[in-house]
Design an enzyme around this catalytic site. Structure first.
Site, short mmCIF file in Angstrom:
data_model
loop_
_atom_site.label_atom_id
_atom_site.label_comp_id
_atom_site.label_asym_id
_atom_site.label_seq_id
_atom_site.Cartn_x
_atom_site.Cartn_y
_atom_site.Cartn_z
N ASN A 150 -41.10 89.09 -11.92
CA ASN A 150 -40.96 90.53 -12.14
C ASN A 150 -41.86 90.99 -13.29
OD1 ASN A 150 -38.84 90.99 -10.15
ND2 ASN A 150 -37.55 89.80 -11.51
N MET A 152 -31.46 86.60 -18.79
CA MET A 152 -30.15 86.04 -18.44
C MET A 152 -29.28 85.83 -19.67
SD MET A 152 -30.61 86.14 -15.28
CE MET A 152 -29.12 85.34 -14.70
N HIS A 199 -31.58 94.58 -11.43
CA HIS A 199 -30.43 93.82 -10.94
C HIS A 199 -30.50 93.73 -9.42
CE1 HIS A 199 -26.55 91.96 -10.94
NE2 HIS A 199 -26.04 92.89 -10.15
N ASP A 258 -24.16 95.75 -16.04
CA ASP A 258 -24.69 96.26 -14.76
C ASP A 258 -24.02 97.56 -14.32
OD1 ASP A 258 -26.46 94.11 -14.61
OD2 ASP A 258 -24.99 92.86 -13.59
#
Length: 227
Positions: free
Chosen positions: A22, A107, A139, A179
């Site tokens: 990413n 993480m 996410h 999240d």
């Protein structure tokens, strides 16, 4: 292009823990029409062996990197806590004076101290940030579904049980609930009957590489419009 940021370049700090695919999408997009007038000034990892650090070092021009692991920090600072570590990560980031912080496969669940510092609610090194620095996270699930770790595996399993018909990925603002921040960008991803999880995962990752760039640009355009 020199190592110096171009004039009025919008500064991004990226936090990673792993291979950095990413991150690579962001590296490739910086200072292109997909992410104009934007450069990554620092990549910080909480894992020393994270290949994303190598990706940053190999970028043209190279991107500065830093490593700060939780357990080594606690070992080197007896009496310090996980919250102290989160505050130290915030100090690293705030020194860069970024316009945006992107969690790209980071993480580690941040405690309140990190957000309090980057939001300007708590001083660090005697100073508060002048204006809140937005933090976004990538996410691999849809809003409200499969918060936390192993979201891809959990979504795939739920599909096999007939509990869901599709999954997706999102870029969302980081808040103190894991999240649960406001979505910036949401994209559905199909799960096809009978396909191996690796095939679904590859398709989802390709979607992530698109939306992390699009979401980064969207938030940057809000907080630091191109002049």
């Amino acid at each position: 292009m020199s190592n110096a940021d171009p004039p009025h370049s919008r500064r991004i700090v990226v936090l990673i823990s792993g291979s950095g695919t990413n991150l690579q999408a962001l590296i490739d997009a910086q200072n292109t029409p997909s992410l104009p007038n934007a450069s990554i000034s620092l990549v910080l990892s909480n894992r020393k062996a994270a290949y994303g650090l190598t990706r940053a070092a190999n970028a043209n021009p190279p991107i500065r990197t830093a490593y700060l692991g939780l357990q080594p920090y606690l070992k080197a600072n007896p009496g310090k806590t996980r919250n102290d570590y989160d505050a130290e990560v915030a100090r690293f980031v705030v020194r860069e004076k970024p316009d945006l912080i992107v969690l790209a496969g980071w993480m580690h669940i941040m405690g309140d101290d990190f957000l309090d510092i980057v939001n300007g609610e708590k001083a660090t090194e005697g100073e508060k940030v002048e204006k809140p620095i937005p933090v976004i996270n990538l996410h691999p699930a849809l809003p409200g579904a499969f918060d936390g770790a192993h979201a891809i595996e959990r979504a795939y399993e739920a599909f096999q049980k007939g509990e869901i018909t599709h999954s997706g990925a999102m870029v969302h603002r980081v808040v103190k609930e894991v999240d649960r921040g406001e979505p910036v960008l949401v994209r559905e991803v199909e799960i096809k009957p009978g396909e191996p999880i690796e095939v679904f995962e590859e398709r989802l990752h390709k979607t992530e590489w698109q939306i992390i760039v699009e979401g980064t640009r969207k938030v940057l355009d809000e907080v630091a419009p191109v002049s």
